[in-house]
Design an enzyme around this catalytic site. Structure first.
Site, PDB file in Angstrom:
ATOM      1  N   SER A 166       0.850  -1.234   0.088  1.00 24.71           N
ATOM      2  CA  SER A 166       0.135  -0.170  -0.245  1.00 24.71           C
ATOM      3  C   SER A 166       0.612   1.549   0.301  1.00 24.71           C
ATOM      4  O   SER A 166       0.446   2.150   0.034  1.00 24.71           O
ATOM      5  CB  SER A 166      -0.829   0.418   1.195  1.00 24.71           C
ATOM      6  OG  SER A 166       0.145   0.049   2.010  1.00 24.71           O
ATOM      7  N   CYS A 167       2.523   1.115  -0.132  1.00 18.20           N
ATOM      8  CA  CYS A 167       3.109   2.177   0.016  1.00 18.20           C
ATOM      9  C   CYS A 167       4.083   2.570  -1.177  1.00 18.20           C
ATOM     10  O   CYS A 167       3.949   4.003  -2.012  1.00 18.20           O
ATOM     11  CB  CYS A 167       3.644   2.333   1.630  1.00 18.20           C
ATOM     12  SG  CYS A 167       2.770   2.049   2.613  1.00 18.20           S
ATOM     13  N   PHE A 168       4.559   1.842  -1.607  1.00 14.91           N
ATOM     14  CA  PHE A 168       5.533   2.096  -2.458  1.00 14.91           C
ATOM     15  C   PHE A 168       5.071   2.438  -3.548  1.00 14.91           C
ATOM     16  O   PHE A 168       5.235   3.685  -4.108  1.00 14.91           O
ATOM     17  CB  PHE A 168       6.747   1.147  -3.269  1.00 14.91           C
ATOM     18  CG  PHE A 168       7.270   0.664  -2.508  1.00 14.91           C
ATOM     19  CD1 PHE A 168       8.690   1.268  -1.024  1.00 14.91           C
ATOM     20  CD2 PHE A 168       9.098  -0.377  -2.351  1.00 14.91           C
ATOM     21  CE1 PHE A 168       8.780   1.132  -0.111  1.00 14.91           C
ATOM     22  CE2 PHE A 168       9.174  -0.273  -1.725  1.00 14.91           C
ATOM     23  CZ  PHE A 168       9.880   0.410   0.018  1.00 14.91           C
TER      24      PHE A 168
END
Ligand code: UDX
Length: 421
Positions: A263-265
Site C-alpha cells: 500500500s506504500c511504494f
C-alpha cells in the site's frame, strides 16, 4: 502520557500498541466498528506478528472508541494515522486527513489544556502546514504552535516487521516548528535509542516520500539489471552481492523479481510524480520506476508462454498472493496483474497462499483457491509470486516452474525459467 490514535490500520494499530508498551495510556479511534471491537477484545484489527500479544499485554491501558471528540478531550496528544490512498490520476487523496483534522479541531475548541496534534499519515510536503493546520485553526478558533502543537512524524514501518521497526528503527524523524511540540515528541521517543532528526515539518514529510521512492527505485533498478542479466545468463543475485559490497550502495533491496506491491511504494511514488508535475518538474526517473514495475510481472508470463504458448483451458498454479511474505495484505500485489492476464487468456488459476487467500478472494472470487501448495503444483505450470518460506521445501521435480521471487529449491528438477536472473 494519554495519547489518542486516529485510524487503526497498519500504522495506527502498531503505533498505539507500541506506545502502550512504553507505558502510555492509549485511546484508539476508528470509524470501523469491527476494528473497535477487535481492539476492545485484545485482538489486532490487522495481521502483524506480535501485535495481538502487545494489545493483550497492555489491555489495562488501552481503550477503543468511535467518538473522536471524546478521545481528543481525554488525551494530551493525538496521532493522525488515517490512510492517504491514491486517486484515479495517482495524486494523493486527503479526504480522511481533512475530515479527521476537522474533528480534532472541533474537539480542541472544547479543550482548555494544551494538545499536540501529530501527523503520522504519509502526506506530501506542505500538507501538515498547508491543509491540516488551517482546518485545525478554523475549527478550533485557536492558533497553531501557540494554543496547540502540531508536528509531522512519518512512519517507516514494514508490514511483517513493524514492531521491530518501531522499537529499533534506523532513525526517528520529527518535523516541528515550535519548542513545546519538539519537547513532547522527544519525551515520547526518549525510550527508543536511535538517531533522532529534528527538522522542519515539510522536510520531515519529504523524507518519507524520498525514502520510499528511493527504495522503489532500487527495486526497479534491480529488476532492469535482472532482465539484462537474464538475457546474458548471468546470476543477478551474485552481481548485486558484489555491487552491494560498496559501502555507498548497500546490498539491501536489490532482490530482482516481479516487482514491488503493497500500500506504500506504488501509492507514494505516484503521489510524488503528481506533485512534481504540479510544481513544474518532469519526474522522468520516478515515472520509469513505475513503468518497470508494471511491466515486470508480465515478464513472468512471457517466460510461461515460452513453455506453454496456448494458455486457453490450461491450469496454472499460483504460489503466493500476498504482496510479500508474512502478511495477509494483497494491496497492489504483483499477483493481481498476473491473474488478470491469465483469466483474459482463458487459463484456469489454482491459487494458494498461506495467509492471503481470504483477502484475494474478495478481488477474484472466480478463481480456484486450493488448501495446500502441493495442490497448486498439480497444475500444468506453476508461477511463484510471493517468496513464502514454505515454498522453499516443495518438490518441484518434473514441473514447469516460472519463479518470480527466486526460490532456490524451485530449480531442482523443474523445467525452470525464473525471471529473477
Ligand atoms: C515499505 C517500506 O519498506 C517501509 O519503510 C515503509 O514504511 C512502508 O513501505 P512495506 O511496503 O511493508 O514497507 O514492505 P517492503 O518490505 O518494503 O516491500 C515492499 C515491496 O517490495 C514488496 O512487494 C516486496 O516483495 C518488494 N521488494 C522488496 C522487492 O521486490 N525486492 C526487494 O529487494 C525488496
Amino acid at each position: 502520557m494519554k495519547i489518542s490514535i486516529i485510524g487503526c490500520g497498519y500504522v495506527g494499530a502498531v503505533t498505539g500498541a507500541c506506545f502502550a508498551a512504553l507505558g502510555h495510556e492509549i485511546v484508539f479511534v476508528d470509524l470501523d466498528p469491527d476494528k473497535i471491537a477487535a481492539i476492545t477484545a485484545g485482538k489486532s484489527p490487522i495481521y502483524e506478528p506480535g501485535l495481538d500479544e502487545l494489545l493483550q499485554g497492555n489491555a489495562s491501558t488501552i481503550t477503543a472508541t468511535d467518538d473522536l471528540a471524546d478521545a481528543v478531550c481525554r488525551t494530551e496528544a493525538t496521532f493522525i494515522c488515517v490512510g492517504t490512498p491514491s486517486q484515479q490520476d495517482g495524486s494523493i487523496d486527503l479526504a480522511h486527513v481533512r475530515s479527521v483534522a476537522a474533528g480534532i479541531g472541533r474537539a480542541l475548541r472544547q479543550k482548555q489544556d494544551h494538545h499536540t496534534v501529530i501527523v503520522k499519515s504519509t502526506v506530501l510536503p506542505g500538507t501538515t502546514e498547508g491543509v491540516v493546520l488551517p482546518i485545525l485553526e478554523a475549527e478550533s478558533g485557536k492558533r497553531a504552535f501557540v494554543d496547540f502543537g502540531l508536528a509531522s512524524n512519518p512512519e517507516f514501518l514494514r508490514e511483517g516487521s513493524a514492531l521491530s521497526d518501531f522499537f529499533t528503527p534506523d532513525r526517528i524523524i520529527i518535523g516541528v516548528s515550535d519548542d513545546r511540540s519538539r519537547r513532547r515528541l522527544e519525551e515520547l521517543y526518549a525510550p527508543i535509542d536511535c538517531p533522532k532528526m529534528i527538522t522542519a515539518i515539510p522536510v520531515a514529510e519529504m523524507i518519507k516520500y524520498v525514502s520510499n521512492a528511493f527504495l522503489a527505485t532500487k527495486i526497479s533498478f534491480a529488476n532492469e539489471i535482472g532482465n539484462i542479466c537474464k538475457r546474458m545468463e548471468i546470476d543477478t543475485a551474485e552481481v548485486f552481492r558484489g555491487v552491494g559490497m560498496d559501502h555507498r550502495i548497500n546490498p539491501a533491496f536489490f532482490q530482482a523479481g516481479i516487482g514491488f506491491g503493497g500500500s506504500c511504494f506504488p501509492k507514494d511514488v505516484r503521489a510524488l510524480i503528481a506533485r512534481a508535475e504540479e510544481v513544474g518538474v518532469e519526474p522522468k526517473i520516478l515515472k520509469d520506476v513505475i513503468e518497470v514495475n508494471e511491466e515486470q510481472p508480465l515478464k513472468l508470463l512471457e517466460l510461461l508462454t515460452a513453455h506453454l504458448p496456448d494458455l486457453d483451458r490450461k491450469t496454472i498454479g499460483l504460489l503466493g498472493l500476498a504482496f510479500k511474505p508474512n502478511t495477509d495484505d494483497v494491496r497492489e500485489s504483483r499477483a493481481i496483474p498476473i491473474v488478470e492476464t491469465l483469466l483474459r487468456r482463458g487459463a484456469t488459476v489454482l491459487a494458494y497462499d498461506p495467509m492471503a487467500m481470504v483477502n484475494f478472494r474478495k478481488l477474484y472470487p472466480q478463481i480456484d483457491y486450493v488448501p495446500t501448495a502441493a495442490d497448486a503444483l498439480a497444475a500444468d505450470a506453476v508461477l511463484i509470486t510471493t517468496e513464502w518460506k514454505e515454498f522453499e521445501s516443495l518438490n518441484y521435480s518434473g514441473k514447469v516452474v516460472i519463479d518470480g521471487r527466486r526460490i532456490e529449491r524451485a530449480r531442482e528438477g523443474s523445467t525452470y525459467n525464473g525471471v529473477c536472473w
